[in-house]
Design a protein around this motif. Structure first.
Motif, PDB file in Angstrom:
ATOM      1  N   ASP A 280     -54.255  -3.986 -32.410  1.00  0.00           N
ATOM      2  CA  ASP A 280     -53.671  -3.185 -31.337  1.00  0.00           C
ATOM      3  C   ASP A 280     -54.434  -3.275 -30.026  1.00  0.00           C
ATOM      4  N   THR A 281     -53.673  -3.127 -28.959  1.00  0.00           N
ATOM      5  CA  THR A 281     -54.236  -2.966 -27.623  1.00  0.00           C
ATOM      6  C   THR A 281     -53.326  -2.004 -26.868  1.00  0.00           C
ATOM      7  N   LYS A 282     -53.778  -1.577 -25.695  1.00  0.00           N
ATOM      8  CA  LYS A 282     -52.942  -0.703 -24.870  1.00  0.00           C
ATOM      9  C   LYS A 282     -52.099  -1.549 -23.915  1.00  0.00           C
ATOM     10  N   TYR A 283     -50.838  -1.153 -23.799  1.00  0.00           N
ATOM     11  CA  TYR A 283     -49.888  -1.837 -22.920  1.00  0.00           C
ATOM     12  C   TYR A 283     -49.450  -0.882 -21.806  1.00  0.00           C
ATOM     13  N   LEU A 284     -48.886  -1.458 -20.758  1.00  0.00           N
ATOM     14  CA  LEU A 284     -48.289  -0.633 -19.714  1.00  0.00           C
ATOM     15  C   LEU A 284     -46.802  -0.454 -20.028  1.00  0.00           C
ATOM     16  N   PHE A 285     -46.427   0.767 -20.311  1.00  0.00           N
ATOM     17  CA  PHE A 285     -45.028   1.107 -20.542  1.00  0.00           C
ATOM     18  C   PHE A 285     -44.434   1.617 -19.237  1.00  0.00           C
ATOM     19  N   TYR A 286     -43.168   1.310 -19.007  1.00  0.00           N
ATOM     20  CA  TYR A 286     -42.535   1.802 -17.780  1.00  0.00           C
ATOM     21  C   TYR A 286     -41.090   2.202 -18.057  1.00  0.00           C
ATOM     22  N   ASN A 287     -40.592   3.107 -17.258  1.00  0.00           N
ATOM     23  CA  ASN A 287     -39.229   3.602 -17.379  1.00  0.00           C
ATOM     24  C   ASN A 287     -38.328   2.749 -16.486  1.00  0.00           C
ATOM     25  N   LYS A 288     -37.525   1.905 -17.104  1.00  0.00           N
ATOM     26  CA  LYS A 288     -36.694   0.942 -16.364  1.00  0.00           C
ATOM     27  C   LYS A 288     -35.735   1.636 -15.396  1.00  0.00           C
ATOM     28  N   GLU A 289     -35.181   2.749 -15.831  1.00  0.00           N
ATOM     29  CA  GLU A 289     -34.204   3.468 -14.997  1.00  0.00           C
ATOM     30  C   GLU A 289     -34.853   4.003 -13.715  1.00  0.00           C
ATOM     31  N   ILE A 290     -36.052   4.561 -13.850  1.00  0.00           N
ATOM     32  CA  ILE A 290     -36.738   5.113 -12.673  1.00  0.00           C
ATOM     33  C   ILE A 290     -37.099   4.002 -11.688  1.00  0.00           C
ATOM     34  N   LEU A 291     -37.606   2.878 -12.211  1.00  0.00           N
ATOM     35  CA  LEU A 291     -37.942   1.758 -11.325  1.00  0.00           C
ATOM     36  C   LEU A 291     -36.704   1.247 -10.596  1.00  0.00           C
ATOM     37  N   GLU A 292     -35.593   1.195 -11.313  1.00  0.00           N
ATOM     38  CA  GLU A 292     -34.339   0.732 -10.700  1.00  0.00           C
ATOM     39  C   GLU A 292     -33.901   1.678  -9.586  1.00  0.00           C
ATOM     40  N   LYS A 293     -33.954   2.975  -9.850  1.00  0.00           N
ATOM     41  CA  LYS A 293     -33.579   3.977  -8.830  1.00  0.00           C
ATOM     42  C   LYS A 293     -34.474   3.882  -7.601  1.00  0.00           C
ATOM     43  N   ALA A 294     -35.731   3.484  -7.827  1.00  0.00           N
ATOM     44  CA  ALA A 294     -36.684   3.377  -6.714  1.00  0.00           C
ATOM     45  C   ALA A 294     -36.547   2.043  -5.974  1.00  0.00           C
ATOM     46  N   GLY A 295     -35.681   1.169  -6.490  1.00  0.00           N
ATOM     47  CA  GLY A 295     -35.494  -0.131  -5.854  1.00  0.00           C
ATOM     48  C   GLY A 295     -36.608  -1.115  -6.176  1.00  0.00           C
ATOM     49  N   ILE A 296     -37.336  -0.851  -7.255  1.00  0.00           N
ATOM     50  CA  ILE A 296     -38.444  -1.745  -7.662  1.00  0.00           C
ATOM     51  C   ILE A 296     -37.891  -2.781  -8.635  1.00  0.00           C
ATOM     52  N   LYS A 297     -38.042  -4.042  -8.286  1.00  0.00           N
ATOM     53  CA  LYS A 297     -37.394  -5.131  -9.051  1.00  0.00           C
ATOM     54  C   LYS A 297     -38.151  -5.521 -10.332  1.00  0.00           C
ATOM     55  N   ALA A 298     -39.469  -5.380 -10.339  1.00  0.00           N
ATOM     56  CA  ALA A 298     -40.267  -5.809 -11.506  1.00  0.00           C
ATOM     57  C   ALA A 298     -41.476  -4.892 -11.651  1.00  0.00           C
TER      58      ALA A 298
ATOM     59  N   GLN B 169     -46.305   1.166  -6.415  1.00  0.00           N
ATOM     60  CA  GLN B 169     -44.992   1.483  -6.990  1.00  0.00           C
ATOM     61  C   GLN B 169     -44.877   2.978  -7.317  1.00  0.00           C
ATOM     62  N   ALA B 170     -45.963   3.546  -7.833  1.00  0.00           N
ATOM     63  CA  ALA B 170     -45.962   4.989  -8.141  1.00  0.00           C
ATOM     64  C   ALA B 170     -45.726   5.802  -6.859  1.00  0.00           C
ATOM     65  N   LYS B 171     -46.292   5.354  -5.748  1.00  0.00           N
ATOM     66  CA  LYS B 171     -46.133   6.046  -4.453  1.00  0.00           C
ATOM     67  C   LYS B 171     -44.676   5.987  -3.985  1.00  0.00           C
ATOM     68  N   ILE B 172     -44.030   4.835  -4.169  1.00  0.00           N
ATOM     69  CA  ILE B 172     -42.605   4.701  -3.806  1.00  0.00           C
ATOM     70  C   ILE B 172     -41.773   5.705  -4.616  1.00  0.00           C
ATOM     71  N   ILE B 173     -42.052   5.764  -5.920  1.00  0.00           N
ATOM     72  CA  ILE B 173     -41.319   6.676  -6.824  1.00  0.00           C
ATOM     73  C   ILE B 173     -41.537   8.127  -6.408  1.00  0.00           C
ATOM     74  N   GLN B 174     -42.782   8.451  -6.075  1.00  0.00           N
ATOM     75  CA  GLN B 174     -43.120   9.813  -5.640  1.00  0.00           C
ATOM     76  C   GLN B 174     -42.451  10.136  -4.304  1.00  0.00           C
ATOM     77  N   ASP B 175     -42.542   9.214  -3.337  1.00  0.00           N
ATOM     78  CA  ASP B 175     -41.965   9.439  -2.001  1.00  0.00           C
ATOM     79  C   ASP B 175     -40.454   9.607  -2.041  1.00  0.00           C
ATOM     80  N   LYS B 176     -39.808   8.960  -3.005  1.00  0.00           N
ATOM     81  CA  LYS B 176     -38.345   9.070  -3.120  1.00  0.00           C
ATOM     82  C   LYS B 176     -37.937  10.322  -3.894  1.00  0.00           C
ATOM     83  N   GLY B 177     -38.937  11.100  -4.322  1.00  0.00           N
ATOM     84  CA  GLY B 177     -38.654  12.356  -5.015  1.00  0.00           C
ATOM     85  C   GLY B 177     -38.160  12.186  -6.436  1.00  0.00           C
TER      86      GLY B 177
END
Length: 412
Positions: A140-158, A169-177
């Motif tokens: 095992d190792t730790k991976y970065l998990f992400y919420n695809k729907e939230i990234l899409e709503k924020a306009g983040i492509k990858a 990217q976290a700042k974009i998500i936060q700024d968009k509320g």
């Protein structure tokens, strides 16, 4: 007298002039496992039932404790006169367990087929000083998990490729509320925080030790802790991260309250289970990011092994149980929460089906696994680092000063 001989030696009783088979368990093993992350308790019980069905003369008593209690339970049981026959152990403990004769050296039982079949990196989990102290079980190792729907709503492509990009990217998500605090980590004053810190140390090209002495208070070790503190102070990280363990991170992510989370393999299929998760079907996973100019990806070695204790009075039976639990057939059957240690398993559709994205991340992450320091004094070192991380997050001291103090208190 004959009846007694029949029971103890022949596994039968003398009834009416005939020997009648008498079913009884000749050997009882006590096994200690972990009640969080990786295989579930139900999985371990199910595997064990299959073993006892195939080996009716062996009974296995299972005990489950949180990860935080695993080390002390194992060590304290050694001196109690009873104790366990089989124990689950973390990759950070073989040095201590070998030095203090907690585990048996099983080098003579590791076959050529095992050596060839198991992924090379997995063996580091159970080795110390050229000897084997068990079989790797949880890779095992730790991976970065992400919420695809939230990234899409924020306009983040990858998803992010670097830790700096993660913050952007976290700042974009936060700024968009979309989310107040988009990132969740397990930074409780526990080993969980050391695993997150190690992931970042690997990204920044740091060293824990040089020539047996602490070196995390320099270079990449300092950069890693600074990143944690900056992320925390920025308000992009969930403020409760300083109290979270991995299960807390999972629950926050599954509730849709985190766009990004660092966690072990097991979260992928649990977060994709619509019975318990609000984000099922929206879960993305990639290797933990790197640092521009230093690393492509980052990863901590969070693997675990199964070993036979030195106090076990049934060491052959204990090893038989370990062989079954770590076998390719068993691991392939339960590959949804923990990926197999066997190289050829990754070509088996039964293992990969439905978790192709996770397997793709694993191929990169498992190859980049960075070890926590191998030292018999690991527990003391870890405790000093846990305190340094906590004090830095709380603003009680600077990362530089906190790590200098940790180096002085590491016992090395």
């Amino acid at each position: 007298m004959l009846k007694s001989i029949g029971k103890t030696l022949l596994g039968a009783v003398f009834v009416g002039g005939l020997f009648v088979p008498h079913a009884f368990a000749e050997t009882t093993l006590n096994a200690l496992f972990m009640a969080q992350a990786a295989y579930s308790e139900a999985d371990v019980r199910s595997m064990t039932e299959a073993f006892t069905k195939a080996n009716p003369d062996i009974k296995v008593n299972l005990e489950f404790v949180p990860y935080e209690g695993l080390h002390d339970k194992t060590v304290l049981a050694q001196g109690s006169g009873g104790g366990y026959d089989v124990v689950l152990f973390d990759v950070i403990w073989p040095a201590e367990y070998a030095t203090n004769k907690v585990l048996v050296d099983v080098s003579s039982k590791i076959t050529d087929d095992m050596k060839k079949g198991v992924l090379p990196g997995a063996w580091t989990t159970v080795q110390y000083d050229g000897k084997y102290y068990g079989m790797p079980w949880i890779l095992d190792t730790k991976y970065l998990f992400y919420n695809k729907e939230i990234l899409e709503k924020a306009g983040i492509k990858a998803p992010p490729k670097t830790w700096e990009e993660l913050g952007q990217q976290a700042k974009i998500i936060q700024d968009k509320g979309l989310l107040k605090t988009p990132i969740a980590w397990s930074w409780s004053q526990a080993e969980a925080a050391i695993c997150d810190y190690t992931t970042l140390v690997s990204a920044y090209g740091g060293d824990f030790l040089k020539d047996g002495k602490p070196d995390f208070q320099n270079g990449g070790g300092v950069s890693a802790l600074k990143y944690m503190v900056d992320s925390y102070k920025s308000g992009l990280t969930n403020p409760n991260s300083k109290e979270f363990l991995e299960e807390d991170v999972r629950k926050v992510f599954e509730n849709g309250d985190a766009a990004f989370a660092l966690n072990w393999t097991y979260m992928y299929n649990m977060a994709n289970d619509p019975k318990d998760s609000k984000v099922a079907g929206k879960v993305g996973v990639v290797p933990a990011p790197g640092v521009a100019g230093t690393s492509e990806v980052s990863a901590v070695n969070g693997s675990m092994g199964l070993g036979v204790t030195a106090v076990s009075k049934h060491q052959d039976e204990a090893w038989k149980y370990i062989e079954f639990m770590t076998s390719q057939a068993t691991q392939n059957q339960y590959a949804k929460l923990s990926l197999p240690i066997w190289a050829s398993s990754y070509d088996d559709p039964a293992v990969t089906k439905g978790q192709e994205e996770l397997i793709a991340a694993a191929k990169l992450g498992l190859a980049a696994m960075y070890p926590r320091p191998t030292t018999p004094k690991y527990q003391q070192l870890s405790t000093a680092l846990q305190q340094a991380i906590q004090e830095s997050l709380l603003g009680q001291t600077t990362p530089e000063d906190a790590l200098k103090t940790a180096a002085e208190n590491s016992g090395l």
